[in-house]
Design a protein around this motif. Structure first.
Motif, short mmCIF file in Angstrom:
data_model
loop_
_atom_site.label_atom_id
_atom_site.label_comp_id
_atom_site.label_asym_id
_atom_site.label_seq_id
_atom_site.Cartn_x
_atom_site.Cartn_y
_atom_site.Cartn_z
N ASP A 167 5.65 40.37 -80.17
CA ASP A 167 5.64 38.92 -80.37
C ASP A 167 7.01 38.40 -80.78
OD1 ASP A 167 2.97 38.43 -79.67
OD2 ASP A 167 2.26 38.98 -81.66
N GLU A 168 7.75 39.20 -81.53
CA GLU A 168 9.10 38.81 -81.92
C GLU A 168 9.99 38.69 -80.69
OE1 GLU A 168 12.37 40.19 -85.30
OE2 GLU A 168 10.50 41.30 -85.03
N PHE A 169 9.83 39.63 -79.75
CA PHE A 169 10.60 39.56 -78.51
C PHE A 169 10.22 38.32 -77.71
CE2 PHE A 169 11.46 40.30 -74.06
CZ PHE A 169 12.71 40.91 -74.06
N VAL A 170 8.94 38.03 -77.63
CA VAL A 170 8.51 36.85 -76.88
C VAL A 170 9.06 35.57 -77.50
CG1 VAL A 170 6.49 35.48 -76.23
CG2 VAL A 170 6.47 37.97 -75.93
N ARG A 171 9.08 35.50 -78.82
CA ARG A 171 9.65 34.32 -79.48
C ARG A 171 11.14 34.20 -79.16
NH1 ARG A 171 6.08 35.90 -83.65
NH2 ARG A 171 7.73 37.00 -84.79
N LEU A 172 11.85 35.32 -79.10
CA LEU A 172 13.27 35.26 -78.74
C LEU A 172 13.42 34.80 -77.30
CD1 LEU A 172 16.23 35.83 -79.45
CD2 LEU A 172 15.87 38.20 -78.69
N ARG A 173 12.58 35.31 -76.41
CA ARG A 173 12.61 34.84 -75.01
C ARG A 173 12.38 33.34 -74.94
NH1 ARG A 173 8.34 35.03 -70.87
NH2 ARG A 173 7.03 34.69 -72.70
N ASP A 174 11.41 32.85 -75.72
CA ASP A 174 11.11 31.41 -75.72
C ASP A 174 12.30 30.59 -76.22
OD1 ASP A 174 8.60 32.04 -74.81
OD2 ASP A 174 7.62 31.81 -76.77
N ARG A 175 13.06 31.15 -77.17
CA ARG A 175 14.22 30.43 -77.70
C ARG A 175 15.39 30.45 -76.73
NH1 ARG A 175 18.59 31.94 -81.09
NH2 ARG A 175 17.69 33.95 -81.68
N LEU A 176 15.66 31.61 -76.13
CA LEU A 176 16.82 31.73 -75.26
C LEU A 176 16.57 31.17 -73.86
CD1 LEU A 176 18.12 35.32 -76.15
CD2 LEU A 176 19.06 33.12 -76.88
N ASP A 177 15.34 31.23 -73.39
CA ASP A 177 15.03 30.78 -72.03
C ASP A 177 13.72 29.99 -72.02
OD1 ASP A 177 15.11 30.38 -69.30
OD2 ASP A 177 14.33 32.37 -68.81
N PRO A 178 13.70 28.84 -72.67
CA PRO A 178 12.44 28.08 -72.74
C PRO A 178 11.94 27.60 -71.38
CG PRO A 178 14.30 26.77 -73.53
CD PRO A 178 14.81 28.17 -73.36
N GLY A 179 12.85 27.41 -70.44
CA GLY A 179 12.46 26.93 -69.11
C GLY A 179 12.17 28.03 -68.12
N ARG A 180 12.24 29.29 -68.55
CA ARG A 180 11.97 30.46 -67.71
C ARG A 180 12.90 30.51 -66.50
NH1 ARG A 180 9.90 30.79 -71.95
NH2 ARG A 180 7.72 31.34 -72.38
N LEU A 181 14.18 30.19 -66.74
CA LEU A 181 15.18 30.27 -65.68
C LEU A 181 15.28 31.70 -65.15
CD1 LEU A 181 17.43 28.66 -64.18
CD2 LEU A 181 19.01 29.47 -65.96
N PHE A 182 15.07 32.68 -66.05
CA PHE A 182 15.19 34.08 -65.68
C PHE A 182 13.84 34.75 -65.45
CE2 PHE A 182 18.72 33.10 -68.68
CZ PHE A 182 19.72 33.00 -67.73
#
Length: 436
Positions: A410-425
């Motif tokens: 879940d910590e990784f997912v929260r970091l993904r949400d912060r760094l790429d909120p629009g799911r560019l990657f």
């Protein structure tokens, strides 16, 4: 200038028709392409050598081929560290490190991948005291969704490194990777067949007693094909395989003849046990000493599909025994071997060895055979034993299933949400394993 032809991975399990294909040759070019993709509302993904069996690198929008973003950036001789551009192929690294008397501490058995792809998917070798390739990472530089550079190392954003070093390509585009190397070393390799029933009771002790240990088992045979590597100083005398003997063992027999046998097994499955017993006898019984990279890696030209699971080390003998029994109970004819390896625990958030010493069991099928029933049944066993699937190899798990397997999921997912909120990657595979 881009193009729009189809992209396929090595195993032919994934195919994509990107809107554009770009080949950046600098960090600045990657930044510009990320900003352009974001402005156009297109997802953007980097691909390495296409050696993942899953869709982890599939790029439905802009596909970045990083082959031109390769080579050595700098060397820290005092600390034995090297910084490489992300697209550098693993098989090129020994040549780059040789002038400095350095080597990577451990490698897997295939070296066709890019360094960024290998660490992002959790590629690993074997050895109770050694982690996967991502554990060698002491720094990364990544292009984030806003086109800016994010560097993580001991001085800058150190708390992010355990996530960025094995980030599945979900957090950004890696452009530089710094590896902790070791002085160049030699390996003494002993490869020999052993009775499987004699090996299994001592498997964990065998793995703990040497630097690197693994074995292969061809279903329907009684023999384990063991590989034991002992580390020696870099100035130790070498006795490499003679070129003709190496060609006969590794090219003619292990690839050429074996390809013919696999194709025969597709046409006539009933003969697979006899084919496997023949293949068992074809594998070399040999001992040699050579530079580490020439021992760790082998050439694989017979195309296959693969699933690999990581289980707590203490469950490794049980996992193998249950798969062996499964094959016999179902009456399947499996032509490709099962590979068993080990690794040390690490602290990377999404490493398959995160927080626990680990045993790996990899199952394969020839690319012309349907792996579905076999892989699903093996996956059920491995999941029951607390297994974690290799991110770059076939599996059927999703975010709801994987969340409980990783303490920091879940910590990784929260970091993904912060760094790429629009799911560019993002892509479909990442949406499945991490959630939308």
């Amino acid at each position: 200038m881009g193009r729009t032809t189809a992209w396929t991975n090595w195993a032919r399990t994934e195919r994509a028709w990107p809107v554009r294909v770009e080949r950046p040759d600098s960090v600045g070019a990657v930044q510009r392409l990320v900003r352009a993709a974001a402005g156009a509302g297109l997802p953007i993904k980097a691909v390495g050598a296409g050696h993942s069996f899953t869709g982890i690198a599939v790029a439905p929008g802009v596909l970045l081929e990083l082959g031109d973003l390769s080579g050595l950036v700098r060397v820290d001789r005092e600390r034995s560290r090297v910084t490489l551009r992300a697209g550098t192929r693993l098989h090129d690294i020994p040549r780059l490190l040789e002038p400095f008397g350095l080597a990577m501490p451990n490698l897997g058995d295939i070296d066709r991948q890019s360094v960024a792809g290998a660490i992002s998917t959790g590629t690993h070798g074997t050895g109770m005291a050694f982690g996967g390739i991502a554990t060698q990472v002491v720094g990364v530089t990544m292009v984030t969704a806003d086109g800016e550079l994010l560097t993580s190392d001991a001085e800058q954003e150190p708390g992010l490194l355990p996530a960025l070093a094995l980030g599945l390509g979900a957090l950004g585009i890696l452009v530089e990777v710094t590896l902790q190397c070791v002085p160049a070393f030699v390996l003494r390799a002993v490869e020999q067949p052993e009775p499987l029933d004699e090996l299994l009771p001592t498997l964990l002790d065998r793995a703990a007693a040497v630097d690197h240990f693994e074995f292969y088992w061809f279903p329907h045979t009684a023999t384990a094909l063991t590989k034991t590597n002992h580390r020696l100083p870099g100035d130790a005398p070498t006795q490499p395989l003679r070129p003709v003997a190496k060609w006969v063992d590794d090219t003619l027999l292990a690839n050429g003849v074996y390809r013919v046998l696999c194709n025969t097994g597709v046409v006539a499955p009933a003969i697979v046990p006899r084919v496997n017993r023949l293949a068992d006898r074809l594998v070399g019984d040999r001992e040699f000493t050579d530079r580490s990279t020439r021992v760790f890696t082998t050439s694989r030209t017979v195309r296959f599909v693969e699933m690999e699971y990581a289980v707590p080390l203490e469950h490794l003998p049980t996992a193998f025994a249950r798969i062996r029994a499964l094959i016999e109970e179902r009456g399947w004819r499996i032509s490709f071997p099962i590979e068993v390896r080990v690794a040390a625990a690490d602290e990377l958030w999404l490493s398959t060895a995160s927080g626990r010493a680990t045993g790996y069991v990899a199952v394969h099928r020839f690319f012309r055979e349907d792996p579905g029933e076999y892989f699903r049944a093996v996956e059920a066993i491995m999941t029951e034993l607390g297994g974690r699937p290799h991110w770059g190899k076939l599996h059927g798990r999703d975010a709801s299933s994987l969340r409980g397997a990783y303490p920091r999921f879940d910590e990784f997912v929260r970091l993904r949400d912060r760094l790429d909120p629009g799911r560019l990657f993002g892509n479909r595979y990442l949406a499945r394993v991490l959630g939308e």
